[in-house]
Scaffold this motif. Structure first.
Motif, PDB file in Angstrom:
ATOM      1  N   ILE A  67      -5.481 -41.857 -64.425  1.00  0.00           N
ATOM      2  CA  ILE A  67      -4.543 -42.971 -64.584  1.00  0.00           C
ATOM      3  C   ILE A  67      -3.101 -42.456 -64.560  1.00  0.00           C
ATOM      4  O   ILE A  67      -2.688 -41.680 -65.440  1.00  0.00           O
ATOM      5  CB  ILE A  67      -4.803 -43.723 -65.920  1.00  0.00           C
TER       6      ILE A  67
ATOM      7  N   SER B 260       1.252 -40.838 -57.592  1.00  0.00           N
ATOM      8  CA  SER B 260       0.882 -39.434 -57.381  1.00  0.00           C
ATOM      9  C   SER B 260      -0.622 -39.207 -57.301  1.00  0.00           C
ATOM     10  O   SER B 260      -1.077 -38.231 -56.713  1.00  0.00           O
ATOM     11  CB  SER B 260       1.468 -38.566 -58.493  1.00  0.00           C
ATOM     12  N   LEU B 261      -1.403 -40.102 -57.885  1.00  0.00           N
ATOM     13  CA  LEU B 261      -2.857 -39.878 -57.903  1.00  0.00           C
ATOM     14  C   LEU B 261      -3.604 -40.788 -56.932  1.00  0.00           C
ATOM     15  O   LEU B 261      -4.501 -40.351 -56.214  1.00  0.00           O
ATOM     16  CB  LEU B 261      -3.412 -40.111 -59.317  1.00  0.00           C
ATOM     17  N   THR B 262      -3.249 -42.048 -56.920  1.00  0.00           N
ATOM     18  CA  THR B 262      -3.977 -42.988 -56.069  1.00  0.00           C
ATOM     19  C   THR B 262      -3.446 -42.986 -54.644  1.00  0.00           C
ATOM     20  O   THR B 262      -4.147 -43.382 -53.715  1.00  0.00           O
ATOM     21  CB  THR B 262      -3.837 -44.428 -56.598  1.00  0.00           C
ATOM     22  N   GLY B 263      -2.190 -42.558 -54.488  1.00  0.00           N
ATOM     23  CA  GLY B 263      -1.578 -42.631 -53.167  1.00  0.00           C
ATOM     24  C   GLY B 263      -1.020 -44.017 -52.861  1.00  0.00           C
ATOM     25  O   GLY B 263      -0.472 -44.249 -51.787  1.00  0.00           O
ATOM     26  N   ILE B 264      -1.169 -44.952 -53.820  1.00  0.00           N
ATOM     27  CA  ILE B 264      -0.647 -46.302 -53.585  1.00  0.00           C
ATOM     28  C   ILE B 264       0.861 -46.293 -53.913  1.00  0.00           C
ATOM     29  O   ILE B 264       1.239 -45.987 -55.042  1.00  0.00           O
ATOM     30  CB  ILE B 264      -1.350 -47.335 -54.503  1.00  0.00           C
ATOM     31  N   PRO B 265       1.729 -46.605 -52.954  1.00  0.00           N
ATOM     32  CA  PRO B 265       3.155 -46.635 -53.255  1.00  0.00           C
ATOM     33  C   PRO B 265       3.439 -47.652 -54.356  1.00  0.00           C
ATOM     34  O   PRO B 265       2.907 -48.772 -54.311  1.00  0.00           O
ATOM     35  CB  PRO B 265       3.794 -47.087 -51.932  1.00  0.00           C
TER      36      PRO B 265
ATOM     37  N   ARG C  29       4.202 -51.176 -53.324  1.00  0.00           N
ATOM     38  CA  ARG C  29       3.043 -51.938 -52.830  1.00  0.00           C
ATOM     39  C   ARG C  29       2.246 -52.497 -54.013  1.00  0.00           C
ATOM     40  O   ARG C  29       1.800 -53.645 -54.001  1.00  0.00           O
ATOM     41  CB  ARG C  29       2.163 -51.047 -51.956  1.00  0.00           C
ATOM     42  N   LEU C  30       2.072 -51.685 -55.017  1.00  0.00           N
ATOM     43  CA  LEU C  30       1.326 -52.111 -56.201  1.00  0.00           C
ATOM     44  C   LEU C  30       2.045 -53.279 -56.881  1.00  0.00           C
ATOM     45  O   LEU C  30       1.418 -54.286 -57.241  1.00  0.00           O
ATOM     46  CB  LEU C  30       1.201 -50.934 -57.171  1.00  0.00           C
TER      47      LEU C  30
ATOM     48  N   ALA D  71       1.680 -56.444 -54.775  1.00  0.00           N
ATOM     49  CA  ALA D  71       0.330 -57.005 -54.850  1.00  0.00           C
ATOM     50  C   ALA D  71       0.128 -57.727 -56.177  1.00  0.00           C
ATOM     51  O   ALA D  71      -0.453 -58.811 -56.224  1.00  0.00           O
ATOM     52  CB  ALA D  71      -0.708 -55.899 -54.680  1.00  0.00           C
ATOM     53  N   ARG D  72       0.625 -57.117 -57.251  1.00  0.00           N
ATOM     54  CA  ARG D  72       0.501 -57.755 -58.567  1.00  0.00           C
ATOM     55  C   ARG D  72       1.195 -59.112 -58.565  1.00  0.00           C
ATOM     56  O   ARG D  72       0.666 -60.092 -59.081  1.00  0.00           O
ATOM     57  CB  ARG D  72       1.121 -56.862 -59.643  1.00  0.00           C
TER      58      ARG D  72
ATOM     59  N   ILE E   1      -0.803 -61.695 -56.563  1.00  0.00           N
ATOM     60  CA  ILE E   1      -2.014 -62.159 -57.253  1.00  0.00           C
ATOM     61  C   ILE E   1      -1.650 -63.098 -58.406  1.00  0.00           C
ATOM     62  O   ILE E   1      -2.303 -64.117 -58.614  1.00  0.00           O
ATOM     63  CB  ILE E   1      -2.846 -60.947 -57.727  1.00  0.00           C
TER      64      ILE E   1
END
Lengths: 541, 92
Positions: free
Chosen positions: B56, B73-78, B81-82, B85-86, B89
């Motif tokens: 996490i 750094s871990l998921t690669g999701i910028p 973008r996150l 998306a939030r 939704i």
């Protein structure tokens, strides 16, 4: 009117086709020793999953890798994806829950540990659960699924705990492809990223597979089909793992939606269409036995495949249960004996039937009654028939037909109640009976393709942002199907289905699925021929 | 000097067995690090073990409050973008 039920099942629920894959078990291609070991395992035997139940206990929350299709914030009661659970259990709680379920559902034959992280990244918790269960419920088969990273170090421990089946998720054998699926692994006290991470993971998976096979453990390989990433590569994966001794390959569709919070979901990576999934499964089937009835269960699923009775066995509910282990085991033995008697009887009846729906797995392009010729792959065997028929009477091409069923191997569910559809491929077989012409009485082969869910793995409705109407979801699940068989159907969906080019059919309620599918397929062929003929005469005039 | 685990922790247990000083406790509502016991793995490992397996982003902080695994750094999701998306939704 009295119906003669060719296939009857004492256990309702789950996918209830009378024998997904036709009248015979697709595992018929496996050596007898393996067949005997998986015959009561609902996840490995298509036929067994109508009779036996399984459960997963979520004792393994930690993971040692990250996959782009997984979100580690795994607690959502509305979802039914792998890796999602509602509560993580201690080994003691898991043992208690397993014994409670096995007492309440005597069809239970298998206990699996599948997550929600990686079971082998939690070796103490996983092995403690297995150790106690092998003592208290020795009749329950134990299995585990893993990403494979820690597998080589734990193979001997697994064997010591009598683990008979291991599933390894192998999405690639090429590190360049792996780097697009796994952003990092934890290895030798460091987080390793990129292609180096994929190289280590792949090497560990392959080594673990070889070590398990060498010790006689049955290994199934799961692969997640990711369009544009590993779709063209999975046939190679299938070939490699088959050569190393995996006995079953399960190609599953990627599940990716933005609301899942996964890398693939958020970055717009789509899952495969039904047709793409089937094409890859068929491409892999040339190499090894394929599994088509997988429902991609949650890591805490309970019950028959395709159903989840987890809510009945929450910690709160099982805490005060008094369980008589010996009596429960005795009851399971009786239920198993009854199931096996029914299965044996069903096989006999099928063998004695007048009209046999020949399963492609056992099909050797021989007139019935003759001994089977040397093996041909199902795909290869099917091709000539399709070609031969195609030129003649307007194309007896294979068609997909969907079935709404709530159990017992029958067409017995209302269209609007179906949460999943069983998809069958029907095609005609040339010269199935000596002297018969396809036009007179085509022999129809019916093959189970898979189950398609309507609910997109999420029951959260509008609160999760899934605003699609139920009917739109159903139509998407039925994409590519020529007809849908159900017990009843409403006026509105009837019109929508017809508009979508899918023929609704409620004429075969309570009939055995394979027979009904074959009948509807024949009707569709006749209708197509009738439509084509005036056109043909007009052309020749 | 000590690391700390904050509320975004999902209690996945991955870090707990790796801690060389036993500083990580399976507390509720989320795991915590006993600051008296934490050595940040100095002298034992080249990198802090808990932060090397934690899935996490932002759940483990250093003494200065900086995330050892910053967003993306871990998921690669910028992170943009996150966030987008939030918002999408939530707007539904």
């Amino acid at each position: 009117m009295e119906l003669t039920l060719v296939h009857s099942s004492p256990a309702a629920g789950g996918c209830a086709a009378s024998g997904c894959g036709g009248s015979a078990d697709r595992l018929a291609e496996l050596p007898a020793t393996i067949r005997d070991r998986v015959k009561d395992h609902p996840c490995f035997s298509e036929e067994a999953h109508h009779h036996y139940a399984r459960m997963h206990v979520a004792v393994a929350p930690a993971c040692n890798i990250q996959c782009h299709y997984c979100n580690r914030k795994y607690d959502c009661a509305n979802e039914s994806r792998p890796g999602v659970v509602s509560e993580v259990l201690t080994p003691a709680q898991a043992v208690k829950k397993t014994l409670a379920v096995a007492a309440a559902i005597p069809q239970m034959s298998v206990l699996g540990i599948a997550g929600p992280g990686d079971p082998l990244a939690n070796p103490e918790r996983t092995l403690a659960t297995f150790r106690e269960l092998s003592e208290k419920a020795p009749d329950i088969k134990l299995c585990v699924s893993t990403n494979g990273l820690a597998l080589p170090d734990l193979v001997d421990e697994l064997c010591a705990h009598n683990i008979d089946h291991v599933t390894i998720t192998i999405n690639c054998v090429d590190p360049a492809i792996g780097a697009r699926i796994y952003p990092w692994i934890f290895w030798n006290h460091r987080r390793i990223k990129g292609i180096e991470a994929a190289r280590i993971l792949i090497a560990q998976q392959q080594k673990g597979l070889e070590m398990l096979v060498a010790r006689g453990v049955l290994v199934k390989v799961n692969s997640v089909l990711i369009p544009g990433v590993n779709d063209a590569h999975l046939a190679e994966v299938s070939r490699v793992v088959r050569a190393k001794g995996a006995f079953l390959h399960n190609v599953m569709p990627l599940i990716a939606e933005p609301e899942h919070g996964t890398f693939f979901g958020l970055m717009g990576q789509r899952g495969p269409t039904h047709a793409e999934l089937q094409a890859v499964q068929d491409a892999c089937a040339g190499d090894m036995t394929m599994m088509r009835h997988c429902r991609q269960c949650r890591a805490d699923a309970v019950g028959m495949l395709g159903e989840d009775r987890g809510d009945e066995f929450t910690l709160e509910r099982i805490e005060h249960l008094e369980i008589d282990y010996a009596a429960a085991m005795q009851r399971r033995a009786e239920v198993r004996a009854a199931i096996e008697a029914t299965r044996a009887q069903s096989r006999q009846q099928v063998a004695g039937q007048e009209e046999v729906l020949i399963p492609l797995a056992g099909l050797r392009r021989q007139p019935r009654g003759l001994a089977a010729a040397p093996a041909a792959t199902p795909a290869a065997a099917r091709a000539p028939a399709a070609t031969a028929q195609g030129g003649g009477t307007g194309g007896h091409r294979p068609l997909l037909l969907a079935v709404a069923s709530s159990g017992g191997g029958l067409v017995n569910q209302h269209f609007g109640h179906a949460r999943e559809f069983l998809i069958y491929e029907a095609t005609t077989i040339a010269s199935a009976a000596p002297g018969a012409t396809p036009e007179a009485a085509p022999t129809v082969d019916v093959r189970f393709i898979g189950a398609r869910r309507v609910d997109r793995y999420c029951g959260g409705g509008d609160t999760c942002g899934d605003a699609e109407t139920a009917l739109a979801g159903t139509l998407r699940a039925l994409a590519g199907c020529a007809a849908v068989l159900c017990s009843k159907i409403g006026y509105e969906p009837w019109g929508e289905l017809e508009a979508a080019g899918i023929q609704p059919n409620g004429e075969h309620a309570l009939e055995p699925i394979e027979d009904a599918v074959a009948a509807v397929y024949r009707e569709l062929l006749q209708a197509a021929t009738a439509r084509d003929q005036p056109a043909l005469s007009a052309l020749s005039a | 000097m000590a690391l700390q685990i904050i509320a975004t922790c999902v209690n996945c247990w991955a870090c707990e067995p790796l801690c060389p000083t036993g500083a990580i406790q399976a507390a509720r509502p989320h795991f915590r690090i006993d600051p008296r016991a934490c050595s940040e793995c100095e002298g034992q490992f080249p990198v802090p073990q808990c932060a090397s397996i934690c899935p996490i982003e932002g759940a483990i902080l250093d003494q200065a409050g900086r995330a050892l695994n910053p967003p993306g750094s871990l998921t690669g999701i910028p992170p943009e973008r996150l966030a987008a998306a939030r918002a999408e939704i939530q707007a539904r």
